[in-house]
Design a protein around this motif. Structure first.
Motif, PDB file in Angstrom:
ATOM      1  N   CYS A 215      69.439 -53.810  -4.087  1.00 56.82           N
ATOM      2  CA  CYS A 215      69.353 -52.471  -3.499  1.00 56.82           C
ATOM      3  C   CYS A 215      70.734 -51.908  -3.180  1.00 56.82           C
ATOM      4  CB  CYS A 215      68.487 -52.499  -2.248  1.00 56.82           C
ATOM      5  SG  CYS A 215      66.770 -52.977  -2.559  1.00 56.82           S
TER       6      CYS A 215
ATOM      7  N   SER B 286      66.855 -44.599   3.536  1.00 58.09           N
ATOM      8  CA  SER B 286      66.905 -45.678   2.555  1.00 58.09           C
ATOM      9  C   SER B 286      68.124 -46.565   2.761  1.00 58.09           C
ATOM     10  CB  SER B 286      66.919 -45.104   1.133  1.00 58.09           C
ATOM     11  OG  SER B 286      65.706 -44.446   0.840  1.00 58.09           O
TER      12      SER B 286
ATOM     13  N   ASN C  97      67.349 -42.614  -4.020  1.00 60.51           N
ATOM     14  CA  ASN C  97      65.990 -42.900  -3.567  1.00 60.51           C
ATOM     15  C   ASN C  97      65.430 -41.730  -2.780  1.00 60.51           C
ATOM     16  OD1 ASN C  97      63.720 -44.543  -3.408  1.00 60.51           O
ATOM     17  ND2 ASN C  97      64.281 -45.300  -1.401  1.00 60.51           N
TER      18      ASN C  97
ATOM     19  N   LEU D 173      62.657 -40.191  -0.579  1.00 59.82           N
ATOM     20  CA  LEU D 173      61.688 -40.761   0.345  1.00 59.82           C
ATOM     21  C   LEU D 173      61.234 -39.690   1.323  1.00 59.82           C
ATOM     22  CD1 LEU D 173      60.379 -43.470   1.310  1.00 59.82           C
ATOM     23  CD2 LEU D 173      62.359 -43.729   2.824  1.00 59.82           C
TER      24      LEU D 173
ATOM     25  N   SER E  89      62.287 -54.258  -1.213  1.00 61.12           N
ATOM     26  CA  SER E  89      61.592 -53.640  -2.335  1.00 61.12           C
ATOM     27  C   SER E  89      60.619 -54.658  -2.939  1.00 61.12           C
ATOM     28  CB  SER E  89      62.585 -53.105  -3.362  1.00 61.12           C
ATOM     29  OG  SER E  89      61.932 -52.343  -4.362  1.00 61.12           O
TER      30      SER E  89
END
Length: 357
Positions: free
Chosen positions: A188, A203, A251, A253, A316
């Protein structure tokens, strides 16, 4: 009530995929949330963020986010935010196979299986892209046979582990004498992005690096996995997904993700075949997501998901498998397990594990 009243026919007459071992691996470097906040405050981007963004980061990283530390495949913490797209791609190519190989070696040792005995390798990952995939690099590092089946799965985000197991079980159904290795691996830290966006900033506060590997056979005694179910909501795709931002993964979100996850998991749980599970193993996602799961599942506290978050952050796709490993380490005879993962798509997936002899 007799066991046959609990278990569907698929479990009592078919042993399609039996767990032999499960093990995880993480980069050596780990950082507390306060250390991450200090690093971000000293980063070049910090003065460029607006006031609300800086307050958000200070509140999440400086408060109780449910995370004590996260592992990153980094030599320096500032690399998480200073690397360009090319450097991020190179980091993923180097670190994903390395971290994954650590998990596979542990799992093979626990199962008493030699690497040359492995017939198929399934890998899921979403925090980078390689062609050939991580499986090719991993097979080379481990010294697997040249005729091993290699299968990479991408695009499923945090929820990928359970669909990966579903695909692997299909292979074992056709090849019951085979030995299969499954690996969920995410770097990540090679997918961090910073800008004035709520979801993007959250994130960076949640995700960590790690891998989980399992060794499976098609025959024998042990935990058998089956009763796979999935729910896909493509109309909610923009709620949680990766987008491309100047060559970097970003990412996306939305604030509604916890509620969405709760609804999807509740719907999946209604489709279960086990009438009375004794253990619930789920992906965590984050503190707000876990609280939503506790609303819809018959458990007062999702201790496994909370522990994974506390010790590693949101990993994840490996998260749910790390939770399963913790359960089996603490209770080697655990039985009647309902397991669930969810993520990009929006999608959610479940399976059930019971003991067979």
């Amino acid at each position: 009530m007799e066991a046959s009243s609990y278990y569907p026919i698929i479990f009592t007459t078919q042993k399609t995929m039996i767990l032999q071992s499960i093990a995880s691996s993480f980069p050596e470097s780990s950082y507390s949330q306060s250390a991450c906040l200090e690093g971000m405050e000293q980063a070049d981007f910090w003065p460029c963020l607006d006031g609300r963004s800086r307050v958000l980061l200070s509140k999440v990283l400086g408060g109780d986010s449910g995370i004590d530390k996260r592992h990153f495949a980094l030599d320096r913490l500032e690399d998480a935010w200073s690397r360009d797209a090319q450097e991020l791609n190179e980091a993923y190519e180097k670190d994903a196979p390395r971290v994954a190989s650590g998990a596979v070696r542990k799992a093979l040792e626990k199962a008493g299986v030699k690497v040359e005995e492995v017939d198929a390798l399934f890998v899921c990952s979403c925090t980078g892209f390689l062609c050939p995939g991580v499986s090719s690099h991993l097979a080379e590092q481990l010294g697997m046979r040249a005729d091993v089946l290699l299968q990479d799965m991408t695009g499923l985000g945090c929820g990928a582990a359970v669909p990966m197991l579903r695909v692997a079980s299909g292979f074992l159904a056709q090849n019951p004498d085979a030995i299969v290795v499954t690996v969920a691996v995410e770097i990540c830290s090679a997918a961090f992005y910073v800008e004035d966006d709520f979801g993007v900033l959250i994130s960076t506060c949640l995700f960590g690096d790690g891998a989980s590997a399992g060794v499976w056979k098609g025959v024998g005694a042990g935990l058998s996995v089956g009763a796979f179910e999935s729910i896909h909501m493509p109309e909610e795709r923009e709620m949680i997904r990766f987008t491309n931002a100047q060559g970097k993964l970003r990412n996306q979100l939305d604030r509604k993700v916890p509620e969405l996850a709760g609804k999807a998991v509740e719907a999946l749980y209604q489709k279960r075949e086990l009438l009375e599970p004794t253990h619930w193993v789920t992906h965590g996602g984050g503190r707000d997501v876990i609280e939503q799961l506790e609303e819809v599942l018959p458990i007062k506290e999702n201790t496994l998901a909370r522990r994974v978050m506390r010790e590693y952050g949101n990993l994840s796709s490996p998260s749910v498998l790390v939770a399963l490993e913790i359960l089996l380490d603490e209770d080697p005879e655990a039985d009647r397990i309902w397991m669930c993962s969810f993520g990009a798509g929006f999608s959610a997936h479940s399976c059930e594990l019971i003991r067979v002899s």
